[in-house]
Design an enzyme around this catalytic site. Sequence first.
Site, PDB file in Angstrom:
ATOM      1  N   GLU A 308      36.013  35.260  34.959  1.00 52.18           N
ATOM      2  CA  GLU A 308      37.460  35.303  35.204  1.00 52.18           C
ATOM      3  C   GLU A 308      37.825  34.532  36.471  1.00 52.18           C
ATOM      4  OE1 GLU A 308      40.051  37.356  33.345  1.00 52.18           O
ATOM      5  OE2 GLU A 308      40.990  35.665  34.331  1.00 52.18           O
ATOM      6  N   ASP A 312      40.062  31.098  36.659  1.00 51.78           N
ATOM      7  CA  ASP A 312      41.373  31.117  37.316  1.00 51.78           C
ATOM      8  C   ASP A 312      41.436  30.093  38.444  1.00 51.78           C
ATOM      9  OD1 ASP A 312      41.829  33.265  35.651  1.00 51.78           O
ATOM     10  OD2 ASP A 312      41.749  34.788  37.226  1.00 51.78           O
ATOM     11  N   SER A 556      43.876  34.994  29.757  1.00 48.71           N
ATOM     12  CA  SER A 556      43.353  34.872  31.122  1.00 48.71           C
ATOM     13  C   SER A 556      43.493  33.447  31.645  1.00 48.71           C
ATOM     14  CB  SER A 556      41.866  35.210  31.141  1.00 48.71           C
ATOM     15  OG  SER A 556      41.672  36.579  31.167  1.00 48.71           O
TER      16      SER A 556
END
Length: 639
Positions: A308, A312, A556
């Site tokens: 994640e 990001d 995400s």
Amino acid sequence: MLLTRLSIVLALTISAWGSPSLSPHVRHETRRSLPHGWVPIRRAPSDTVLPLRIGLVQPNLADIESLLLDVSHPESPNYGNHWSPAKVAQTFRPSKESIDTVYEWLTSEGISASRIKLSNAGSWVEANTTVAEAEDLLRTEYHVYSHASSGVEHIACNMGYHLPEHVTKHVELVTPTLHFDVKHRGSENGLKRRSNSPVAKPGQPGFGPVSPKTTGSIKTILNELENCNEQITPDCIRALYKFVYVPVATKKNSIGIVEYTPQAYVPSDLDMFFTNFSSSQVGQRPTLVGIDGGVVQAIEEGFDLNGESDLDLQYSMALVGKSQPVTLYQTGDEIEGASFNNLLDALDGSFCTFEGGDDPTEDGIYPDPFGGFEGAADCGTVKPAFVISTSYSYNEADLTPSYTARQCAEYAKLGLMGVTILYSSGDNGVAGNSGECLFTGQEQGFGAPNFNPTFPATCPFITSVGATQVNPGAKVTDPESACEQVIFSGGGFSNYFAIPSYQKEAVNSFLTKFPPSYPKTMWNSTGSRAFPDISANGANYVVAVDGEFELVFGTSASSPVSASILSAVNDARLALGKKPIGFINPAIYSFKGAFNDIKNGTNEGCGTQGFSAVEGWDPVTGLGTPNFPLLLAEFLLLP
Ligand SMILES: *[C@@H]1O[C@H](CO)[C@@H](O)[C@H](O)[C@H]1NC(C)=O
Ligand SMILES: *[C@@H]1O[C@H](CO)[C@@H](O)[C@H](O)[C@H]1NC(C)=O
Ligand SMILES: *[C@@H]1O[C@H](CO)[C@@H](O)[C@H](O)[C@H]1NC(C)=O
Ligand SMILES: *[C@@H]1O[C@H](CO)[C@@H](O)[C@H](O)[C@H]1NC(C)=O
């Protein structure tokens, strides 16, 4: 005579309850279902001490939607006149009457004033009480609950609690009562990948298990625009959304990405990614803002811990470019982790629940009593970035309506301060995290028939971001569809929040032109908050994770990519001396043509095809994906 008899009856009633409070107890809060994995195992011992916290009603909260529209609706004369944190704190500070009423109630029930404290912001009253005292105060029963996979135990009351009628209107919620552990300690964040190695499912109180899809990691990068249907790279995003922009106001502008420890980016992964996709940024790192002892842990690795954060940061940093710093809000220490409340405490001092920390049964408590971070809890210590993206979520049904309402109001306050809050909409279509759905009566479970919305997606004061894909075999210039590979775009209708005015027209138009064929028991058709608001690509992202390039899927990805594009809009406005865009929903629902309408694909879940992406807004892809030049023009036209 009559009077005497009446007072005897009254006296009897009072002594039966052992309490001199004159108003009857009324039900204050109930829980519709237990969060995933929790079962009651025994009554709580009556002498166990509970840190009882009573959240006071905030004045003016009923008007928060109109106050927010006043500074964020494009037709408002006050557009962009955002509030100072002090004005926010002042406007919503609980009244003296509320504080006095709660103190009087507690003392009249035998809790001496010396045991009662008021939080700094004046919004919570705290007293340590035994289970027996709390059961009497709240007319409830406390039980010990156990989490099936982790064995963690938690004390909570049985489905509901009560307050005297004259107290109930001064209280938002009481903890610990119906609320379960909501710390983000692991990896249920809706991120899925294709890779060779299946990932272990850590025990996650409050969260369902992750079920990654595995179809192989990648050996060759196809960094050509012809291949965006197979692999998404920063250039694909630029091409899809006509996103070409050179920032000029980077000193004034700011963008933040939120991660919850132990989630962590790997510095060498950033460099590996930058080497192939943005060579001038090799060596560049996000600006770390550690909240409640947040550190980028390097002790444990794995896709579940690094995927994640790597995704990001690699995409947001590459897309905003080298000159615009990206702030990383790394929240929670390694031992305890943190919840959304810990982040909100740091961003807005008026939200801090109690000096010395939050509710230990739900939030990270700092200084960490378990041996982690020794400093004080962050409380109003962090200046919020203009755009903040978070790719973590709950099922709405995991939380109680009062808990979600308090948190949602906090997002509105950040909007009043000019902050844009983005959340990924979830990766299970109309189902919740881990694919659970709702039974009639709101119990969650696998194989349940009813749609299960995600939170904070259903909060009307955030911008919820769904996922699209470049169709197999299609060109980057062809229209995208709703994501139907590995994940399905989270979307649907809230069971807790009413529809906000800004989306009524768009949602009603959808419901009139394309009425969903499902029985009204399966989805909330009463005209509630609908999501997502917008969408962006969420399929086949090339991400460097633990030294390998992986193909990653999820809303995400959609959220930080949208944040980067919106940050460029802020840059252009700031350069002209205008205010940041703040809460964007009232503006974007009024724009014409600023989004690429997505008209193909569905968001299946709960044994159904889910909803369909159709012309106009839909509960799969929202208004569509950004068309950067048009979006920029619309926002630059605003004052
Ligand atoms: C409750 O107990 C904790 C732990 O002993 C203590 O730190 C806190 O000050 C107490 N709160 C009140 C209101 O007495
Ligand atoms: C990434 O870039 C490096 C250096 O240009 C190159 O050697 C390598 O092959 C690229 N990696 C992939 C997977 O294409
Ligand atoms: C539907 O949503 C509304 C909020 O707009 C809520 O009051 C109602 O209880 C919900 N219905 C169900 C069945 O959950
Ligand atoms: C709709 O999406 C599917 C893939 O999910 C694709 O095969 C099909 O070609 C798309 N149709 C249009 C009209 O884009």
